[in-house]
Design an enzyme around this catalytic site. Structure first.
Site, PDB file in Angstrom:
ATOM      1  N   CYS A 112      89.460  19.513  28.402  1.00  0.00           N
ATOM      2  CA  CYS A 112      90.877  19.581  27.985  1.00  0.00           C
ATOM      3  C   CYS A 112      91.807  19.973  29.130  1.00  0.00           C
ATOM      4  O   CYS A 112      93.028  19.822  29.015  1.00  0.00           O
ATOM      5  CB  CYS A 112      91.041  20.546  26.829  1.00  0.00           C
ATOM      6  SG  CYS A 112      89.879  20.231  25.501  1.00  0.00           S
ATOM      7  N   HIS A 252      97.953  23.406  25.733  1.00  0.00           N
ATOM      8  CA  HIS A 252      96.975  22.450  25.199  1.00  0.00           C
ATOM      9  C   HIS A 252      97.014  22.552  23.676  1.00  0.00           C
ATOM     10  O   HIS A 252      96.965  23.645  23.108  1.00  0.00           O
ATOM     11  CB  HIS A 252      95.589  22.806  25.739  1.00  0.00           C
ATOM     12  CG  HIS A 252      94.486  22.074  25.050  1.00  0.00           C
ATOM     13  ND1 HIS A 252      94.548  20.725  24.777  1.00  0.00           N
ATOM     14  CD2 HIS A 252      93.289  22.509  24.565  1.00  0.00           C
ATOM     15  CE1 HIS A 252      93.438  20.362  24.163  1.00  0.00           C
ATOM     16  NE2 HIS A 252      92.660  21.424  24.019  1.00  0.00           N
ATOM     17  N   ASN A 282      93.552  17.677  18.259  1.00  0.00           N
ATOM     18  CA  ASN A 282      93.219  18.026  19.642  1.00  0.00           C
ATOM     19  C   ASN A 282      92.769  16.750  20.359  1.00  0.00           C
ATOM     20  O   ASN A 282      91.706  16.218  20.066  1.00  0.00           O
ATOM     21  CB  ASN A 282      92.106  19.082  19.618  1.00  0.00           C
ATOM     22  CG  ASN A 282      91.649  19.506  20.999  1.00  0.00           C
ATOM     23  OD1 ASN A 282      91.958  18.862  21.996  1.00  0.00           O
ATOM     24  ND2 ASN A 282      90.894  20.595  21.053  1.00  0.00           N
TER      25      ASN A 282
HETATM   26  O1  UT7 Z   1      90.024  22.282  23.300  1.00  0.00           O
HETATM   27  C1  UT7 Z   1      89.167  23.325  22.940  1.00  0.00           C
HETATM   28  C2  UT7 Z   1      88.349  22.733  21.851  1.00  0.00           C
HETATM   29  N1  UT7 Z   1      87.888  23.577  20.815  1.00  0.00           N
HETATM   30  C3  UT7 Z   1      88.682  24.311  20.022  1.00  0.00           C
HETATM   31  O2  UT7 Z   1      89.864  24.408  20.159  1.00  0.00           O
HETATM   32  C4  UT7 Z   1      88.000  24.962  18.874  1.00  0.00           C
HETATM   33  C5  UT7 Z   1      88.322  26.420  18.744  1.00  0.00           C
HETATM   34  N2  UT7 Z   1      87.860  26.941  17.451  1.00  0.00           N
HETATM   35  C6  UT7 Z   1      88.541  26.678  16.318  1.00  0.00           C
HETATM   36  O3  UT7 Z   1      89.555  26.031  16.317  1.00  0.00           O
HETATM   37  C7  UT7 Z   1      87.999  27.308  15.052  1.00  0.00           C
HETATM   38  O4  UT7 Z   1      86.890  28.101  15.352  1.00  0.00           O
HETATM   39  C8  UT7 Z   1      87.623  26.247  13.969  1.00  0.00           C
HETATM   40  C9  UT7 Z   1      88.887  25.598  13.438  1.00  0.00           C
HETATM   41  C10 UT7 Z   1      86.683  25.209  14.529  1.00  0.00           C
HETATM   42  C11 UT7 Z   1      86.948  26.927  12.785  1.00  0.00           C
HETATM   43  O5  UT7 Z   1      87.800  27.930  12.266  1.00  0.00           O
HETATM   44  P1  UT7 Z   1      87.255  29.401  12.002  1.00  0.00           P
HETATM   45  O6  UT7 Z   1      88.351  30.186  11.421  1.00  0.00           O
HETATM   46  O7  UT7 Z   1      86.644  29.883  13.283  1.00  0.00           O
HETATM   47  O8  UT7 Z   1      86.172  29.139  10.882  1.00  0.00           O
HETATM   48  P2  UT7 Z   1      84.604  29.506  10.901  1.00  0.00           P
HETATM   49  O9  UT7 Z   1      83.870  28.600  11.840  1.00  0.00           O
HETATM   50  O10 UT7 Z   1      84.468  30.984  11.072  1.00  0.00           O
HETATM   51  O11 UT7 Z   1      84.191  29.126   9.448  1.00  0.00           O
HETATM   52  C12 UT7 Z   1      84.683  29.839   8.296  1.00  0.00           C
HETATM   53  C13 UT7 Z   1      84.146  29.161   7.062  1.00  0.00           C
HETATM   54  C14 UT7 Z   1      82.650  28.870   7.119  1.00  0.00           C
HETATM   55  O12 UT7 Z   1      82.136  29.050   5.822  1.00  0.00           O
HETATM   56  P3  UT7 Z   1      81.302  30.377   5.426  1.00  0.00           P
HETATM   57  O13 UT7 Z   1      80.145  30.401   6.384  1.00  0.00           O
HETATM   58  O14 UT7 Z   1      82.271  31.504   5.651  1.00  0.00           O
HETATM   59  O15 UT7 Z   1      80.942  30.133   4.002  1.00  0.00           O
HETATM   60  C15 UT7 Z   1      82.584  27.425   7.470  1.00  0.00           C
HETATM   61  O16 UT7 Z   1      81.412  26.791   7.002  1.00  0.00           O
HETATM   62  O17 UT7 Z   1      84.771  27.892   6.898  1.00  0.00           O
HETATM   63  C16 UT7 Z   1      83.782  26.874   6.734  1.00  0.00           C
HETATM   64  N3  UT7 Z   1      84.283  25.636   7.288  1.00  0.00           N
HETATM   65  C17 UT7 Z   1      85.032  24.772   6.585  1.00  0.00           C
HETATM   66  N4  UT7 Z   1      85.489  24.804   5.320  1.00  0.00           N
HETATM   67  C18 UT7 Z   1      86.235  23.771   4.910  1.00  0.00           C
HETATM   68  C19 UT7 Z   1      84.130  25.152   8.548  1.00  0.00           C
HETATM   69  N5  UT7 Z   1      84.764  23.963   8.651  1.00  0.00           N
HETATM   70  C20 UT7 Z   1      85.326  23.721   7.450  1.00  0.00           C
HETATM   71  C21 UT7 Z   1      86.108  22.669   6.958  1.00  0.00           C
HETATM   72  N6  UT7 Z   1      86.560  22.737   5.677  1.00  0.00           N
HETATM   73  N7  UT7 Z   1      86.453  21.606   7.704  1.00  0.00           N
END
Ligand code: UT7
Length: 332
Positions: A112, A252, A282
């Protein structure tokens, strides 16, 4: 010799994939995606569209704004992690498509941060007197390396390209500074395991889904905020500026929570942020040049404005660029 941006351009696929569309593909909801990421829809390439398709169109638009011809280009750099092929470089393909016969062309792999890495290389080549005119592009078709059955990643990414023409200038204004950083100790928190020499194409690597983006979202999130703050602070300190003096902050477009947390740590008010991630998701290396071009064409950038670009990506890589805007609105 100094360097300044004399034209910007961008190009996006016309196909839109909304959160409602994703609700039909994986177990997710519009509410979850908007509240966790800020993304409402993203653009997706269709069959016959490649990274070079959008990169060359963005380049043509930037060339047209700058008023220079492709033959005048000395250098073409593309930041991308989704090149048309592992080799030759997508930059060589663009060189041929544009007819930029006098340019040297190569790709930069900095995820990125690829566009700012490219800008920094172009700036250095110009400052050293080696070249006079460069085309810097950030372009991706991430949809081809996204696992559309993985809700943790498929909601985040989109396709597109942005470009800028950078020219030598005797004026002190233009690109005031660029800073580029790498921290390889976390390379495996965000990467594409397949397609290189470690995991070449095989039945096993395909069945194990090694060709898709692999990401530890939570960890990446924490590193992103700290690294973007560090890169932005380097730019502010190098220019003896306070965050309050910025005209615009173009981060970004990773995730609205990363953007807001970074702006808060830097003390940059919301009204100075340029955000379009709700429309495109993104787009990795393309996100900053697409945003810069949109801000430019919307008349949001005025001559003399001070603009801070700030990126973070897999590697990890992070980078910033401080610009004093030189284009008049009638040149856009
Ligand atoms: O350019 C750099 C590239 N990368 C990034 O920018 C990514 C940076 N990270 C993020 O943006 C965030 O970590 C995410 C958006 C990917 C995820 O958000 P989060 O607040 O960190 O969620 P999490 O991974 O802690 O997941 C929370 C819950 C989980 O369920 P449980 O285990 O609490 O039951 C996930 O399974 O949300 C669940 N989950 C979803 N639920 C509905 C994960 N993805 C989804 C989804 N829809 N798409």
């Amino acid at each position: 010799m100094n360097a300044r941006i004399t034209g910007t351009g961008s190009s996006l696929p016309s196909k839109i994939l909304t959160n409602a569309d994703l609700e039909l593909m994986v177990d997710t909801s519009d509410d979850w995606i908007v509240s966790r990421t800020g993304v409402k829809e993203r653009r997706i390439a269709v069959a016959g569209e490649y990274t070079s398709t959008f990169a060359s169109e963005a380049a043509r638009r930037a060339l047209s704004m700058s008023g220079i011809s492709p033959e005048e280009l000395d250098l073409i750099i593309i930041g991308t992690v989704t090149p048309d092929f592992p080799f030759p470089s997508t930059a060589c393909i663009i060189q041929n498509e544009l007819g930029a016969h006098n340019a040297v062309a190569f790709d930069v792999s900095a995820a990125c941060s690829g566009f700012i890495y490219g800008l920094s290389i172009a700036e250095s080549f110009i400052r050293s007197g080696k070249i006079k005119k460069a085309l810097v592009i950030g372009a991706e078709v991430l949809s081809r390396i996204v696992d559309w059955s993985d809700r943790n990643t498929c909601i985040l990414f989109g396709d597109g390209a942005g470009a800028a023409i950078v020219e030598a200038s005797e004026e002190l204004n233009g690109i005031l500074s660029t800073h580029i950083f790498s921290n390889g100790s976390h390379w495996n928190l965000l990467y594409q395991p397949g397609s290189g020499s470690r995991n070449p194409a095989s039945d096993r690597s395909i069945d194990s889904k090694l060709f898709f983006i692999n990401m530890e979202g939570n960890e990446v999130f924490k590193h992103a905020v700290k690294a973007m703050e560090e890169a932005a602070m380097a730019a502010l300190e190098a220019n003896s500026m306070k965050a309050s003096e910025l005209s615009m902050f173009i981060p970004h477009q990773a995730n609205i929570r990363i953007v807001n947390a970074t702006a808060k740590r830097l003390g940059i008010p919301m009204e100075k942020l340029f955000i379009n991630l709700h429309n495109y998701g993104n787009t990795s290396a393309a996100s900053i040049p697409i945003a810069l071009d949109e801000a430019n064409r919307q008349g949001r950038l005025k001559k003399g404005d001070t603009i801070l670009l700030d990126a973070f990506g897999g590697g990890f890589t992070y980078a910033s660029a401080m610009l004093r805007w030189q284009l008049d609105s009638n040149q856009v």
